[in-house]
Design an enzyme around this catalytic site. Structure first.
Site, PDB file in Angstrom:
ATOM      1  CB  CYS A  98     -13.182 -14.204 -20.205  1.00 23.48           C
ATOM      2  SG  CYS A  98     -11.532 -14.730 -19.763  1.00 23.48           S
ATOM      3  CG  HIS A 200     -15.266 -15.846 -16.094  1.00 24.61           C
ATOM      4  ND1 HIS A 200     -15.843 -16.235 -17.297  1.00 24.61           N
ATOM      5  CD2 HIS A 200     -13.937 -15.783 -16.321  1.00 24.61           C
ATOM      6  CE1 HIS A 200     -14.888 -16.435 -18.193  1.00 24.61           C
ATOM      7  NE2 HIS A 200     -13.731 -16.166 -17.642  1.00 24.61           N
TER       8      HIS A 200
HETATM    9  N1  GLN Z   1      -8.551 -18.786 -23.438  1.00 29.59           N
HETATM   10  C1  GLN Z   1      -8.483 -17.393 -23.019  1.00 29.59           C
HETATM   11  C2  GLN Z   1      -7.285 -17.148 -22.077  1.00 29.59           C
HETATM   12  O1  GLN Z   1      -6.799 -18.101 -21.491  1.00 29.59           O
HETATM   13  C3  GLN Z   1      -9.764 -16.986 -22.319  1.00 29.59           C
HETATM   14  C4  GLN Z   1     -10.061 -17.783 -21.051  1.00 29.59           C
HETATM   15  C5  GLN Z   1     -11.470 -17.569 -20.510  1.00 29.59           C
HETATM   16  O2  GLN Z   1     -12.422 -17.270 -21.218  1.00 29.59           O
HETATM   17  N2  GLN Z   1     -11.645 -17.793 -19.164  1.00 29.59           N
HETATM   18  O3  GLN Z   1      -6.872 -16.019 -21.895  1.00 29.59           O
END
Ligand code: GLN
Length: 257
Positions: A98, A200
């Site tokens: 992510c 995740h």
């Molecule tokens: N901040 C990034 C987004 O919102 C990644 C979010 C995350 O790692 N869950 O796309």
């Protein structure tokens, strides 16, 4: 057969104190547990802000993070892009999740228009829509083309939409969920042994085939070509995988036909 008490893999875990949204630190825990079950040594080095990178790595991990966490590490991570790309070019397995995945691309442009420069391990760019736009959230079921990995499951929550360039292929094809951008059914990115993904969960405890693929890649990186790992069932991982796949089929977003 690969693995054995005399074999140890060196795992470099990047910024686990910062990049750990949705329990992504479960990935290094799953790797350690699986290595124990396989009789393989696992030396994991956590690299925090300001810490030096180890001289060598057989496997690199980085988890996800909200925009503010990404801002905290982006500058230092980008300053290490050369070595990280060198490792990727040398077939060091990597798993970037992510926010970490976004920063392993060329850049992540936030909703405010700030452009966080990435390591460019992946030929991919990520752009977040204006604040208030729908996020990509939910349970994901996808099919990976990586040998031996097959079906992968996980949970996604990201604003950024990632688009792959010609130098990257997708890690998986989305069956249920959003994936990289909710438009082209791609999930994650692949470059040699490096994997980027939005999944995740944490990912590895529910995707043992992927865990084994990463461990085998790390053994091959350190010791040269190795045969398959011993086939050791993990009933808890298999049950968690099946449950997550069922939930994604029932609740995950379906792509418009
Ligand atoms: N901040 C990034 C987004 O919102 C990644 C979010 C995350 O790692 N869950 O796309």
């Amino acid at each position: 057969m690969s693995g054995g008490p005399e074999q140890t893999i060196r795992v470099v875990d990047l910024y686990p104190e910062v990049m750990n949204v949705y329990a992504d630190r479960g990935n290094v825990i799953a790797l350690r547990a699986r290595c124990r079950a396989l009789g393989i040594g696992c030396e994991a080095t956590a690299v925090g802000l300001g810490d030096p990178l180890p001289a060598e790595a057989d496997l690199v991990l980085i988890g996800g993070g909200q925009d503010r966490e990404q801002r905290r590490i982006a500058g230092e991570l980008a300053s290490r892009a050369g070595l990280l790309r060198e490792w990727a070019d040398g077939d060091t397995p990597m798993l970037a999740v992510c926010g970490g995945f976004q920063l392993f691309g060329r850049f992540y442009r936030t909703a405010e228009g700030d452009e966080l420069i990435g390591t460019a391990v992946f030929d991919a760019v990520t752009v977040a829509p204006a604040r208030g736009a729908a996020r990509c959230i939910g349970d994901v079921l996808a099919q990976s083309g990586v040998e031996g990995v097959g079906e992968v499951v996980g949970f996604e929550n990201h604003a950024g939409r990632t688009y792959l360039g010609p130098g990257a292929e997708a890690f998986a094809r989305v069956l249920h969920g959003h994936g990289n951008n909710g438009d082209d059914r791609t999930e994650g990115a692949l470059y040699r042994e490096a994997i980027g993904t939005y999944l995740h969960g944490s990912l590895l405890p529910k995707n043992m085939a992927l865990t084994d693929r990463l461990i085998l890649g790390a053994l091959r990186h350190r010791y040269g070509d190795g045969g398959p790992l011993p086939a050791i069932d993990d009933i808890y991982a298999e049950r968690a995988h099946r449950t997550a796949a069922t939930v994604a089929r029932e609740r995950g977003r379906s792509y418009p036909r």
